[in-house]
Design a protein around this motif. Structure first.
Motif, PDB file in Angstrom:
ATOM      1  N   TYR A 558       0.740  -1.176  -0.104  1.00  0.00           N
ATOM      2  CA  TYR A 558       0.025  -0.076  -0.054  1.00  0.00           C
ATOM      3  C   TYR A 558       0.770   1.202   0.082  1.00  0.00           C
ATOM      4  O   TYR A 558       1.732   1.383   0.648  1.00  0.00           O
ATOM      5  CB  TYR A 558      -0.931  -0.010   1.328  1.00  0.00           C
ATOM      6  N   CYS A 559       0.657   1.980  -0.821  1.00  0.00           N
ATOM      7  CA  CYS A 559       1.596   3.443  -0.982  1.00  0.00           C
ATOM      8  C   CYS A 559       0.811   4.579  -1.016  1.00  0.00           C
ATOM      9  O   CYS A 559      -0.297   4.908  -1.388  1.00  0.00           O
ATOM     10  CB  CYS A 559       2.260   3.237  -2.370  1.00  0.00           C
ATOM     11  N   CYS A 560       1.490   5.631  -0.075  1.00  0.00           N
ATOM     12  CA  CYS A 560       0.943   6.937  -0.135  1.00  0.00           C
ATOM     13  C   CYS A 560       2.236   7.723  -0.073  1.00  0.00           C
ATOM     14  O   CYS A 560       2.743   7.942   0.993  1.00  0.00           O
ATOM     15  CB  CYS A 560      -0.124   7.097   0.925  1.00  0.00           C
ATOM     16  N   ILE A 567      -2.346  13.790   5.233  1.00  0.00           N
ATOM     17  CA  ILE A 567      -2.568  12.643   5.970  1.00  0.00           C
ATOM     18  C   ILE A 567      -3.354  13.244   7.230  1.00  0.00           C
ATOM     19  O   ILE A 567      -2.948  13.992   7.925  1.00  0.00           O
ATOM     20  CB  ILE A 567      -1.725  11.636   6.385  1.00  0.00           C
ATOM     21  N   ASP A 568      -4.630  12.745   7.635  1.00  0.00           N
ATOM     22  CA  ASP A 568      -5.379  13.079   8.784  1.00  0.00           C
ATOM     23  C   ASP A 568      -5.035  11.881   9.684  1.00  0.00           C
ATOM     24  O   ASP A 568      -5.385  10.960   9.324  1.00  0.00           O
ATOM     25  CB  ASP A 568      -6.633  13.658   8.705  1.00  0.00           C
ATOM     26  N   PRO A 569      -5.496  11.984  11.224  1.00  0.00           N
ATOM     27  CA  PRO A 569      -5.308  10.847  12.083  1.00  0.00           C
ATOM     28  C   PRO A 569      -6.322   9.734  11.608  1.00  0.00           C
ATOM     29  O   PRO A 569      -6.049   8.549  12.024  1.00  0.00           O
ATOM     30  CB  PRO A 569      -5.352  11.246  13.381  1.00  0.00           C
ATOM     31  N   SER A 570      -7.646  10.266  11.467  1.00  0.00           N
ATOM     32  CA  SER A 570      -8.601   9.026  10.964  1.00  0.00           C
ATOM     33  C   SER A 570      -8.524   8.380  10.078  1.00  0.00           C
ATOM     34  O   SER A 570      -8.556   7.371   9.979  1.00  0.00           O
ATOM     35  CB  SER A 570     -10.090  10.091  10.817  1.00  0.00           C
ATOM     36  N   THR A 571      -7.954   8.887   8.875  1.00  0.00           N
ATOM     37  CA  THR A 571      -7.502   8.237   7.675  1.00  0.00           C
ATOM     38  C   THR A 571      -6.571   7.336   8.049  1.00  0.00           C
ATOM     39  O   THR A 571      -6.316   6.170   7.597  1.00  0.00           O
ATOM     40  CB  THR A 571      -7.227   9.225   6.445  1.00  0.00           C
ATOM     41  N   PHE A 572      -5.370   7.571   8.791  1.00  0.00           N
ATOM     42  CA  PHE A 572      -4.232   6.777   8.985  1.00  0.00           C
ATOM     43  C   PHE A 572      -4.514   5.591   9.769  1.00  0.00           C
ATOM     44  O   PHE A 572      -4.039   4.505   9.555  1.00  0.00           O
ATOM     45  CB  PHE A 572      -3.191   7.643   9.948  1.00  0.00           C
ATOM     46  N   ARG A 573      -5.451   5.793  10.807  1.00  0.00           N
ATOM     47  CA  ARG A 573      -5.603   4.686  11.546  1.00  0.00           C
ATOM     48  C   ARG A 573      -6.624   3.794  10.795  1.00  0.00           C
ATOM     49  O   ARG A 573      -6.653   2.666  10.925  1.00  0.00           O
ATOM     50  CB  ARG A 573      -6.788   5.270  12.792  1.00  0.00           C
ATOM     51  N   THR A 574      -7.451   4.256   9.817  1.00  0.00           N
ATOM     52  CA  THR A 574      -8.293   3.495   8.943  1.00  0.00           C
ATOM     53  C   THR A 574      -7.025   2.496   8.100  1.00  0.00           C
ATOM     54  O   THR A 574      -7.310   1.336   7.895  1.00  0.00           O
ATOM     55  CB  THR A 574      -9.116   4.083   7.872  1.00  0.00           C
ATOM     56  N   TRP A 575      -6.065   3.218   7.670  1.00  0.00           N
ATOM     57  CA  TRP A 575      -5.165   2.517   6.964  1.00  0.00           C
ATOM     58  C   TRP A 575      -4.660   1.463   7.635  1.00  0.00           C
ATOM     59  O   TRP A 575      -4.322   0.295   7.332  1.00  0.00           O
ATOM     60  CB  TRP A 575      -3.978   3.252   6.227  1.00  0.00           C
ATOM     61  N   ILE A 576      -4.277   1.756   8.988  1.00  0.00           N
ATOM     62  CA  ILE A 576      -3.489   0.792   9.666  1.00  0.00           C
ATOM     63  C   ILE A 576      -4.679  -0.575  10.182  1.00  0.00           C
ATOM     64  O   ILE A 576      -4.070  -1.683  10.265  1.00  0.00           O
ATOM     65  CB  ILE A 576      -2.954   1.529  10.863  1.00  0.00           C
ATOM     66  N   PHE A 651      -2.301   2.591  -4.790  1.00  0.00           N
ATOM     67  CA  PHE A 651      -1.993   4.048  -4.207  1.00  0.00           C
ATOM     68  C   PHE A 651      -3.343   4.437  -3.115  1.00  0.00           C
ATOM     69  O   PHE A 651      -4.587   4.357  -3.602  1.00  0.00           O
ATOM     70  CB  PHE A 651      -1.955   4.950  -5.378  1.00  0.00           C
ATOM     71  N   LEU A 652      -3.034   4.935  -2.037  1.00  0.00           N
ATOM     72  CA  LEU A 652      -4.019   5.251  -1.172  1.00  0.00           C
ATOM     73  C   LEU A 652      -4.224   6.834  -1.139  1.00  0.00           C
ATOM     74  O   LEU A 652      -3.182   7.552  -1.156  1.00  0.00           O
ATOM     75  CB  LEU A 652      -3.705   5.004   0.262  1.00  0.00           C
ATOM     76  N   ASP A 653      -5.440   7.378  -1.605  1.00  0.00           N
ATOM     77  CA  ASP A 653      -5.707   8.625  -1.760  1.00  0.00           C
ATOM     78  C   ASP A 653      -6.013   9.255  -0.488  1.00  0.00           C
ATOM     79  O   ASP A 653      -6.584   8.667   0.148  1.00  0.00           O
ATOM     80  CB  ASP A 653      -6.922   9.164  -2.893  1.00  0.00           C
ATOM     81  N   THR A 654      -5.596  10.414  -0.297  1.00  0.00           N
ATOM     82  CA  THR A 654      -5.755  11.242   1.077  1.00  0.00           C
ATOM     83  C   THR A 654      -7.041  11.900   1.104  1.00  0.00           C
ATOM     84  O   THR A 654      -7.175  12.855   0.095  1.00  0.00           O
ATOM     85  CB  THR A 654      -4.534  12.062   1.577  1.00  0.00           C
ATOM     86  N   ASP A 735     -12.339  -1.647   3.609  1.00  0.00           N
ATOM     87  CA  ASP A 735     -12.828  -2.824   3.114  1.00  0.00           C
ATOM     88  C   ASP A 735     -12.235  -2.992   1.727  1.00  0.00           C
ATOM     89  O   ASP A 735     -11.670  -4.369   1.543  1.00  0.00           O
ATOM     90  CB  ASP A 735     -14.329  -3.277   2.808  1.00  0.00           C
ATOM     91  N   ALA A 736     -12.129  -2.184   0.894  1.00  0.00           N
ATOM     92  CA  ALA A 736     -11.653  -2.051  -0.538  1.00  0.00           C
ATOM     93  C   ALA A 736      -9.876  -2.464  -0.548  1.00  0.00           C
ATOM     94  O   ALA A 736      -9.311  -3.124  -1.131  1.00  0.00           O
ATOM     95  CB  ALA A 736     -11.693  -0.836  -1.168  1.00  0.00           C
ATOM     96  N   MET A 737      -9.410  -1.684   0.840  1.00  0.00           N
ATOM     97  CA  MET A 737      -7.799  -2.031   0.884  1.00  0.00           C
ATOM     98  C   MET A 737      -7.822  -3.564   1.112  1.00  0.00           C
ATOM     99  O   MET A 737      -6.609  -4.120   0.733  1.00  0.00           O
ATOM    100  CB  MET A 737      -7.507  -0.926   2.269  1.00  0.00           C
ATOM    101  N   VAL A 738      -8.483  -4.078   2.154  1.00  0.00           N
ATOM    102  CA  VAL A 738      -8.376  -5.344   2.458  1.00  0.00           C
ATOM    103  C   VAL A 738      -8.478  -6.194   1.067  1.00  0.00           C
ATOM    104  O   VAL A 738      -7.786  -6.958   1.032  1.00  0.00           O
ATOM    105  CB  VAL A 738      -9.220  -5.715   3.450  1.00  0.00           C
ATOM    106  N   LYS A 739      -9.568  -6.063   0.511  1.00  0.00           N
ATOM    107  CA  LYS A 739      -9.899  -6.830  -0.568  1.00  0.00           C
ATOM    108  C   LYS A 739      -8.565  -6.772  -1.752  1.00  0.00           C
ATOM    109  O   LYS A 739      -8.388  -7.583  -2.428  1.00  0.00           O
ATOM    110  CB  LYS A 739     -11.293  -5.984  -1.473  1.00  0.00           C
ATOM    111  N   CYS A 740      -8.214  -5.621  -1.964  1.00  0.00           N
ATOM    112  CA  CYS A 740      -6.901  -5.753  -3.021  1.00  0.00           C
ATOM    113  C   CYS A 740      -5.761  -6.623  -2.555  1.00  0.00           C
ATOM    114  O   CYS A 740      -5.174  -7.193  -3.302  1.00  0.00           O
ATOM    115  CB  CYS A 740      -6.561  -4.216  -3.005  1.00  0.00           C
ATOM    116  N   ALA A 741      -5.470  -6.787  -1.258  1.00  0.00           N
ATOM    117  CA  ALA A 741      -4.679  -7.495  -0.697  1.00  0.00           C
ATOM    118  C   ALA A 741      -4.784  -9.021  -0.914  1.00  0.00           C
ATOM    119  O   ALA A 741      -3.919  -9.901  -0.991  1.00  0.00           O
ATOM    120  CB  ALA A 741      -3.805  -7.103   0.743  1.00  0.00           C
ATOM    121  N   ILE A 742      -5.976  -9.394  -0.606  1.00  0.00           N
ATOM    122  CA  ILE A 742      -6.380 -11.000  -0.400  1.00  0.00           C
ATOM    123  C   ILE A 742      -7.421 -11.396  -1.327  1.00  0.00           C
ATOM    124  O   ILE A 742      -7.247 -12.685  -1.618  1.00  0.00           O
ATOM    125  CB  ILE A 742      -7.226 -10.975   0.920  1.00  0.00           C
TER     126      ILE A 742
END
Length: 794
Positions: A558-560, A567-576, A651-654, A735-742
């Motif tokens: 995953y790249c940004c 980057i904001d903290p809510s988005t970063f926590r979503t990423w993690i 790529f992860l959009d902010t 959910d889409a982030m997870v789906k991309c990887a699995i």
């Protein structure tokens, strides 16, 4: 408004305030940090750390020349070096004696001889640190022992010196130290002001307040302090965002927003404390407030000419005419060429604008359009991007803001009998651009006055003054249809009237709705040429490059590489959270105890503090093992930045401020991008850790996507024909982030579809984009004879 001359000098000495220092009569400009636009690449000449001179104080470059001039030059150089050495010795002596004022005066002389010396810069920092130390001693002696009264002048000096010192720390990317100075400046000012207000009220209470939101100075004898405290709060928020220091992110943002909303100037404007570009980037600033900030800066541009922009001041609009539908397939033949002028300070190889637009102008139909380029760059640039622009236009002119007034610059363009002027900067640069565009209003008044008196027009012609268009540089409303007639966007970033969010009503100017994405690029004609090495040739080359960056050959990445302050903290926590889920799936299927092949998050590093802060957050909230999933990349030059994107998988959009140039980069290189565009139902869900850390309501940690800059990713993806990667809420984004990887089959189908669409999609069809723009120009030109009302949307 509190102004201390020494601090203005401090800020002028260091590039962290950039060109804004030129407006020295407006203190807000002096304390606004220069906005550095662009994506994760930085041309070497833009990197102020890389371009700083040798640490040797007296090292100077010399060249060998024939003739007697050599002796004179050598003699002058020796004399200057001797003076510098003497001045530095004196300054160091004054610092040892703790005589900060004398040290400052001496260093100012030395700076005049050699403004590039890092030794002098270091001594300046020591001097300002000493000034703060001495003033701080007096403050806390007064506070803790009820000693001699502390005057307002003494507090003012301490406050402004802390602001100056914080700027020096920011210039060195020492954001934590900068934040300490800014927070102390706010707390000390509020303590003294609270105490003084209590004395004036004859109260015996000694309680104090330490936050600007709690201390209301309105209608008090200290009301003049409010803008300065608000400005310090803005700088604190901006500084913390730059290094991802989020301990009080939402709380500080709420205070900043409240301060701007509640403290209006006497004319009803939002005070010019927050720069318009930061208003677009900061999640705490609403679309409505960001638009008002743009209006206030438009009003300032008018005021620079002694004018009042009634629309900006009172938020009034023309009676807009109905939207016009344009036939973009067949352009009517023009009797005369339409003369278009493009103006910007960013026609340089160091800036993304030139990179994006270098091949745009070659597609203009030269039988119907005459293209004039006006560069406000401080020096001639012979980079390939600028050369391409020069070769594709009819006229390329360098204009010097330092040698000419805004009106003189504008009149020089008008002399070229332009029909349309396209401002490619807006508020993204210095105030000079808005002042140039505002010159039309004054020139029109002069023409009207001369015409009614029977004289010649001020511009020496009988032509109508040019239509003004804002494009590319500033992704938001410019705040005045008196200065700019049009802005160029599309129906994704600004839905037409009656949209569910009411977005259109916050744009004063008329709009050109491009049929696809408004954001143009030259990627198809620039990237992937033989020998440039940007597009990786095969999997072996990709594995080798991954090894260079410490990435396992098979790890999902995953790249940004967007700027960290996006980057904001809510988005970063979503990423993690998504990353944690994807890694758990990986470990369930693989016997990889080291975890080297597990999914990772690859971010752009912006100073060591930014990386430390993010690693600390992950350790604290997600466990030490998750820290291994973070990888950081240094800022690089453009080609390397583009090439290494090939190492990533998605790529992860902010959400708060989307990838613009970088979004085009990723998509063109076949890298799918996940973006957010909230639907009408919204998504007020937030993590418990967000609320716990900030002790605020849920809705304050929800990132809105009504500002234009937060909708660009969706526009890019739609034009690239992969808009199913745009998600309506952060839950589906995760959910889409997870789906991309699995879900390998699904993800490969997305990648294949993107690769196939790149050569044919509207996003990378620059020629088609120019044809659509030309149709809009023809429509504008046909309507310019009737200026009784504002222009209609096109």
């Amino acid at each position: 408004m509190i102004v201390v001359q020494t601090t203005m000098i401090w800020l002028a000495l260091f590039r962290c305030v950039g060109a804004f220092i030129t407006a020295a009569n407006n203190p807000v400009d002096a304390s606004i940090l220069c906005h550095c636009r662009g994506s994760s690449f930085l041309h070497p000449s833009r990197n102020h750390h890389a371009s700083r001179p040798s640490s040797s104080l007296f090292a100077t470059a010399t060249t060998t020349r024939g003739g007697g001039g050599d002796d004179n030059n050598a003699s002058a150089e020796t004399s200057n070096n001797q003076k510098l050495e003497s001045l530095v010795d004196k300054a160091q002596h004054h610092l040892r004696e703790k005589d900060a004022d004398q040290a400052f005066a001496t260093l100012a002389q030395a700076y005049g001889i050699d403004p590039t010396s890092t030794t002098i810069a270091a001594l300046f920092e020591s001097c300002l640190g000493l000034k703060v130390e001495l003033a701080e001693e007096s403050f806390y002696k007064w506070k803790n022992t009820a000693g001699n009264a502390l005057s307002e002048a003494e507090l003012t000096n301490l406050f402004q010196d802390r602001i100056g010192l914080s700027s020096l720390f920011i210039d060195k990317e020492e954001y934590d130290e900068a934040g300490i100075q800014l927070r102390k400046a706010i707390e000390e000012a509020n303590y003294w002001l609270s105490y003084s207000l209590q004395l004036s009220d004859n109260t015996s209470s000694t309680s104090t307040t330490t936050t600007p939101a709690q201390l209301d100075l309105t209608n008090t004898q200290f009301a003049h302090w409010q803008p300065s405290i608000n400005r310090a709060q803005y700088l604190l928020y901006r500084t913390n965002a730059a290094c991802c220091q989020w301990d009080t992110y939402f709380k500080d943002g709420h205070q900043l927003s409240q301060s701007l909303s509640h403290n209006l100037s006497p004319s009803g404007h939002v005070q010019r404390i927050l720069h318009p570009f930061d208003a677009l980037k900061f999640p705490c600033i609403s679309l409505e407030l960001a638009s008002k900030i743009a209006q206030s800066y438009a009003a300032r541009a008018m005021e620079s000419h002694g004018l009042v922009d009634v629309e900006a001041a009172k938020n009034e609009q023309y009676q807009r005419r109905p939207t016009v539908t344009v036939n973009r397939k067949e352009l009517p033949k023009q009797e005369q060429k339409i003369r278009i002028g493009y103006i910007s300070p960013d026609f340089t190889s160091r800036h993304p604008l030139a990179f994006l637009m270098q091949h745009v102008f070659q597609y203009h139909d030269k039988s119907q359009f005459s293209v004039h380029i006006y560069s406000l760059s401080s020096k001639v640039d012979d980079g390939p991007e600028v050369q391409a622009i020069q070769e594709s236009c009819d006229q390329f002119t360098y204009l010097s803001p330092s040698a000419m007034s805004p009106m003189e610059l504008y009149q020089q363009m008008v002399q070229d009998e332009l029909d349309i002027i396209v401002d490619l900067c807006g508020y993204a640069g210095t105030s000079i651009m808005a002042e140039i565009m505002a010159s039309r209003y004054l020139l029109q008044q002069m023409n009207d006055k001369n015409s009614s008196a029977g004289g010649n027009e001020a511009d020496g012609s009988t032509r109508l003054l040019p239509i003004h268009v804002s494009y590319m540089g500033f992704p938001g409303s410019v705040g005045s249809s008196r200065i700019w007639d049009y802005s160029i966007f599309d129906q994704v970033v600004i839905p037409p009237n009656n949209d569910e969010y009411g977005i259109r009503e916050h744009y004063n100017e008329a709009l050109v709705y491009m049929p696809h994405c408004y954001f143009v690029n030259s990627h198809k004609t620039v990237l992937g040429k033989e020998g440039d090495g940007i597009i990786l040739a095969n999997e072996e080359e990709r594995i080798q490059l991954r090894s260079k960056y410490g990435i396992h050959p098979t790890a999902f990445v995953y790249c940004c590489h967007s700027r960290p302050d996006k980057i904001d903290p809510s988005t970063f926590r979503t990423w993690i959270r998504a990353l944690s889920t994807a890694r758990s799936e990986y470990f369930a299927k693989h016997s990889d105890s080291s975890g080297s092949g597990a999914p990772i998050l690859w971010l752009l590093r912006s100073g060591k503090e930014m990386e430390q802060n993010l690693r600390q957050l992950v350790r604290k909230e997600f466990g030490e093992r998750m820290e291994d999933a973070l990888l950081f990349a240094d800022v690089s030059e453009r080609n390397e930045h583009l090439r290494r994107l090939g190492c990533a998988d998605v790529f992860l959009d902010t959400p708060a401020y989307n990838a613009h140039t970088l979004g085009c980069d990723a998509l063109y290189l076949g890298l799918p991008m996940i973006s957010l565009l909230r639907d009408s139902s919204g998504d007020t869900s937030t993590s418990a850790s967000d609320n716990q850390a900030n002790s605020i309501c849920d809705d304050q940690s929800t990132i809105a996507t009504d500002k234009l800059a937060s909708r660009v990713g969706a526009s890019l993806l739609r034009a690239a024909e992969v808009d199913d990667l745009v998600y309506p809420n952060m839950s589906e984004y995760e959910d889409a982030m997870v789906k991309c990887a699995i879900n390998t089959k699904w993800f490969e189908s997305i990648r294949k579809r993107l690769r196939l669409s790149v050569p044919v999609s509207p996003l990378f069809d620059t020629e088609r984009w120019v044809r659509n723009l030309e149709a809009s120009f023809v429509q504008m030109k046909s309507m310019n004879c009737d200026q009784t009302n504002a222009f209609p949307d096109i």
